[in-house]
Design a protein around this motif. Structure first.
Motif, short mmCIF file in Angstrom:
data_model
loop_
_atom_site.label_atom_id
_atom_site.label_comp_id
_atom_site.label_asym_id
_atom_site.label_seq_id
_atom_site.Cartn_x
_atom_site.Cartn_y
_atom_site.Cartn_z
N ILE A 19 -10.18 0.44 -10.37
CA ILE A 19 -9.85 1.04 -9.08
C ILE A 19 -10.91 2.10 -8.75
O ILE A 19 -11.26 2.92 -9.61
CB ILE A 19 -8.45 1.72 -9.13
N ILE A 26 -11.47 -1.49 -4.92
CA ILE A 26 -11.92 -1.67 -6.29
C ILE A 26 -13.41 -1.38 -6.40
O ILE A 26 -14.14 -1.44 -5.41
CB ILE A 26 -11.63 -3.10 -6.81
N ASP A 124 -7.72 -12.56 -4.39
CA ASP A 124 -7.79 -11.09 -4.37
C ASP A 124 -6.49 -10.50 -3.81
O ASP A 124 -5.78 -9.78 -4.49
CB ASP A 124 -9.04 -10.56 -3.64
N PHE A 125 -6.15 -10.88 -2.57
CA PHE A 125 -4.92 -10.31 -2.02
C PHE A 125 -3.70 -11.21 -2.13
O PHE A 125 -2.58 -10.77 -1.91
CB PHE A 125 -5.15 -9.79 -0.60
N ASN A 126 -3.92 -12.45 -2.50
CA ASN A 126 -2.81 -13.37 -2.75
C ASN A 126 -1.77 -13.36 -1.62
O ASN A 126 -0.57 -13.43 -1.87
CB ASN A 126 -2.09 -13.02 -4.07
N ASP A 127 -2.25 -13.29 -0.38
CA ASP A 127 -1.32 -13.19 0.73
C ASP A 127 -0.69 -14.53 1.11
O ASP A 127 0.46 -14.59 1.52
CB ASP A 127 -2.06 -12.67 1.99
N GLN A 129 -1.40 -16.11 3.74
CA GLN A 129 -1.03 -15.89 5.14
C GLN A 129 -2.02 -16.47 6.14
O GLN A 129 -1.62 -16.95 7.20
CB GLN A 129 -0.93 -14.37 5.42
N LYS A 214 -1.52 -3.45 11.89
CA LYS A 214 -0.16 -2.94 11.75
C LYS A 214 0.19 -2.75 10.29
O LYS A 214 1.34 -2.54 9.92
CB LYS A 214 0.83 -3.93 12.36
N LEU A 215 -0.83 -2.88 9.46
CA LEU A 215 -0.58 -2.84 8.03
C LEU A 215 -1.66 -1.98 7.41
O LEU A 215 -2.84 -2.19 7.68
CB LEU A 215 -0.70 -4.28 7.52
N SER A 216 -1.30 -0.97 6.61
CA SER A 216 -2.37 -0.27 5.92
C SER A 216 -2.08 -0.17 4.44
O SER A 216 -0.95 0.01 4.02
CB SER A 216 -2.62 1.10 6.54
N LEU A 217 -3.17 -0.32 3.69
CA LEU A 217 -3.05 -0.21 2.25
C LEU A 217 -3.20 1.28 1.93
O LEU A 217 -4.24 1.87 2.21
CB LEU A 217 -4.14 -1.04 1.59
N THR A 218 -2.17 1.88 1.36
CA THR A 218 -2.24 3.32 1.12
C THR A 218 -2.59 3.65 -0.32
O THR A 218 -3.02 4.76 -0.61
CB THR A 218 -0.91 4.01 1.48
N LYS A 219 -2.37 2.70 -1.21
CA LYS A 219 -2.64 3.00 -2.62
C LYS A 219 -2.89 1.72 -3.40
O LYS A 219 -2.24 0.71 -3.17
CB LYS A 219 -1.43 3.74 -3.22
N LEU A 220 -3.86 1.79 -4.31
CA LEU A 220 -4.12 0.67 -5.21
C LEU A 220 -4.12 1.26 -6.62
O LEU A 220 -4.78 2.26 -6.88
CB LEU A 220 -5.48 0.06 -4.88
N GLU A 221 -3.34 0.69 -7.51
CA GLU A 221 -3.31 1.22 -8.88
C GLU A 221 -3.21 0.10 -9.89
O GLU A 221 -2.94 -1.05 -9.53
CB GLU A 221 -2.17 2.24 -9.05
N VAL B 139 -1.75 -3.19 -8.38
CA VAL B 139 -0.56 -3.10 -7.56
C VAL B 139 -0.92 -2.34 -6.29
O VAL B 139 -1.51 -1.27 -6.36
CB VAL B 139 0.56 -2.33 -8.30
N GLU B 143 1.80 0.16 3.91
CA GLU B 143 2.67 0.75 4.92
C GLU B 143 2.67 -0.21 6.12
O GLU B 143 1.62 -0.60 6.60
CB GLU B 143 2.08 2.09 5.32
#
Ligand SMILES: Cc1cc2nc3c(=O)[nH]c(=O)nc-3n(C[C@H](O)[C@H](O)[C@H](O)COP(=O)(O)OP(=O)(O)OC[C@H]3O[C@@H](n4cnc5c(N)ncnc54)[C@H](O)[C@@H]3O)c2cc1C
Ligand SMILES: Nc1ncnc2c1ncn2[C@@H]1O[C@H](COP(=O)(O)O)[C@@H](O)[C@H]1O
Lengths: 249, 322
Positions: A19, A26, A124-127, A129, A214-221, B139, B143
């Protein structure tokens, strides 16, 4: 037939994911980016159809930075004819990616092509979609997680994987297909293909980045680390622990 | 207050457990919860019982042409109800059907979509989803800021909670197929006879190259039978043709999260771990004490599968007999 294939670049499956310090992306310095494995099945199927239907063209579409060029050349080497590089360094969510791809596909062919191939999902995101979203935007049907495809150019017979079995589907073209492992065995580029790839055209187009997400990634861990497990000596001891301690049986 | 719609999936007239999990999660998040059930004859009859899991109203569409999954028709009916009922949240389970439907709904409803979620919460007025990315190696927290937010939930992660004996109000709607609904038609469903799918099983007993030959998988079949579980496989054995691809667990196979995963003769390559590391309890049996599978295992036995598996089956039989 006009055939489109959308490919994304993902870290190769054995890459270690670190990360970055922003906590949202990443570190890419030591990562080798390859064509998403499912997209290879998509590409192979497209090339097989081109070989079957004389006069067909396979055009590959990808959104990404300059590191996509090597992968587009790989796609040429196994039989793609044209490539459209939608140049964009900022990460997009699936809806953003789908909107750009749908627009680019329409303008490239001047109409909706006969078949548009995607991977089942990106690793990577496995969506899972983008394929069905593009189908909706183009106003054509989609069949996802496809393991067999047979077409006469107008209609198609398709096998799609579901839990515990398969659905046998009939559909008319144009159609979006998302490829699952098992659809085919991707070929390995030969010398002739690699040489030919050098002179095939890549069209680079800038992407306007004002689309509101309409979607935001706020954290990756990293996933929570498992505690070191217990080593046990016998089957009886193991079953006892599963029964009394873990309480799963 | 939010209003949620939950899509109820069924096969052969029976509601899938994964849909009850989604319904329970929606109910636990609060607000009014409605359900949409679509299928062949019998769909409406079963629908009232969804009240037990928190649905107040169920919209049932029953028609023989809906007995098999029809992507366009299903997406049309769900988005129609979502609009008419002005819902702000939509839940599906991340099954083959749910994953196929969710992106279509997000385009039709103009909503935000988070797929294959392992957690959903409402915090400081925001809808937050947690999901695995990079094939289980990281992980992500997302939002969602849509006027409608759509979540597909990973099966086996959320509990199905029977809350009450309340029956839901069932509204049976007539459905007339239109030509646009029939652009793709499922002609037939071929089911691997009597087998539980790895992705749906509560317990998975999985074998790798350490099983040495296809005929030895009967040891795993025996154990799976005693436990009421399914057999899974590593890619190495699928590539060798010992087991079908439908059983492959991992990055290019299925993602499973059963309550118990028993890996036998599987080394634990990252691509395999990607498919099973979110299992609740992991057991590894491997003769190599340094096999990476032990790093994710809750319980491990260093030993020979051919010796341990029959003993394990016997011991489980004893415990389960009580
Ligand atoms: C793009 C890509 C995608 C992939 N996707 C997947 C995927 O989805 N799923 C997947 O599983 N793999 C996947 N792989 C393959 C993965 O890298 C490994 O090769 C594979 O998981 C190894 O399978 P295995 O554990 O059965 O075999 P091995 O690695 O050969 O391990 C066999 C294990 O059995 C043990 N053993 C041997 N004999 C005995 C015995 N008598 N008793 C007990 N233990 C014994 C050995 O100690 C060893 O640890 C992928 C690879 C790539 C490149
Ligand atoms: N950046 C991209 N450029 C082109 N195609 C993409 C991109 N991202 C995803 N795709 C396509 O969409 C499929 C599904 O991706 P996803 O919805 O992210 O799981 C991939 O297998 C690709 O075919």
């Amino acid at each position: 037939m006009n055939i489109a294939v959308c490919i994304s670049q993902v870290p190769d499956t054995s890459a270690r994911i670190k990360i970055a310090s922003d906590g949202k992306t990443i570190e890419t310095a030591d990562v080798n980016f390859v064509i998403n494995p499912y997209d290879e099945f998509a590409l192979e199927e497209a090339v097989k159809l081109k070989e079957k239907f004389a006069g067909s063209t396979v055009s590959v579409f990808t959104i990404g930075g300059d590191n996509v060029i090597a992968n587009l050349r790989k796609a040429f080497a196994v039989g793609a004819d044209k490539a459209v590089h939608l140049k964009d360094e900022t990460p997009k969510d699936a809806a953003g990616v789908a909107a750009i791809l749908a627009e680019a596909i329409k303008s490239h062919f001047g109409a909706v092509p006969d078949l548009v191939f995607f991977g089942k999902e990106s690793t990577d995101f496995n969506d899972a979609q983008v394929g069905p979203m593009v189908a909706e935007l183009l106003g054509i049907p989609a069949v996802t997680v496809v393991v067999a495809l047979e077409t006469d150019g107008t209609t198609a017979k398709i096998e799609r994987e579901i839990e515990g079995g398969k659905e046998m589907i009939e559909a008319g073209l144009p159609l979006v297909i998302t490829a699952q492992k098992g659809l085919n065995t991707p070929r390995v580029a030969n010398m002739k293909g690699i040489m030919a790839a050098k002179s095939k055209p890549i069209e680079t187009k800038p992407v306007s980045t004002d689309a509101h997400s309409k979607l935001s990634l706020t954290k990756l861990e990293k996933p929570p680390q498992k505690q070191v497990g217990k080593m046990v000596g016998t089957a009886a001891e193991l079953v006892g622990l599963l029964h009394t301690e873990a309480k799963v049986v | 207050m939010s209003k949620s719609l939950v899509f109820i999936e069924q096969r052969g007239g029976k509601v899938k457990r994964a849909s009850l999990e989604a319904l329970s999660k929606a109910a636990a998040l609060g607000g009014d919860v409605i359900a949409v059930a679509i299928g062949g004859t019998g769909t409406a009859a079963d629908a009232a019982s969804l009240g037990n899991y928190g649905a107040t109203k169920v919209f049932a569409f029953e028609n023989e042409s809906l007995a098999n999954y029809s992507a366009n028709a299903y997406a049309k009916l769900i988005s129609k109800i979502a609009k008419e009922e002005s819902v702000s949240l939509v839940f599906l389970s991340a099954t083959a059907m749910g994953k196929d439907l969710a992106p279509r709904l997000s385009v039709r409803l103009g909503g935000a979509l988070a797929s294959d979620c392992v957690d959903v919460k409402h915090e400081d007025g925001k809808w937050i989803a947690t999901r695995y990315v990079y094939s289980g190696k990281a992980v992500a927290t997302l939002e969602l800021q849509g006027e409608i937010n759509i979540f597909s939930l990973r099966p086996n992660v959320f509990p199905a909670v029977k809350k009450s004996d309340a029956a839901a109000e069932v509204i049976t709607s007539v459905y007339e197929p239109e030509s646009a609904d029939l652009k793709t038609i499922v002609k037939e469903i071929v089911v691997s006879a009597g087998k539980l799918d790895v992705a749906e099983a509560d317990i998975v007993v999985s074998g790798g190259r350490g099983m040495k030959a296809p005929e030895h998988f009967n040891l795993l079949e025996d154990l799976a039978k005693v436990l009421g579980g399914a057999v899974g496989a590593s890619r190495a054995v699928v590539d060798a043709g010992w087991r079908p691809h439908s059983e492959q667990v991992g990055q290019t196979g299925k993602v499973v999260s059963p309550k118990l995963y028993i890996a036998c003769g599987v080394s634990g390559a990252v691509q395999h771990l990607a498919g099973m590391s979110s299992s609740k309890i992991i057991v590894a049996i491997n003769k190599d004490k340094d096999a990476p599978i032990f790093q994710v295992a809750d319980y491990g036995i260093v030993g020979d599968v051919f010796e341990i598996l029959p003993q394990l089956t016997e011991e489980f039989k004893k415990v389960l007999a009580h």
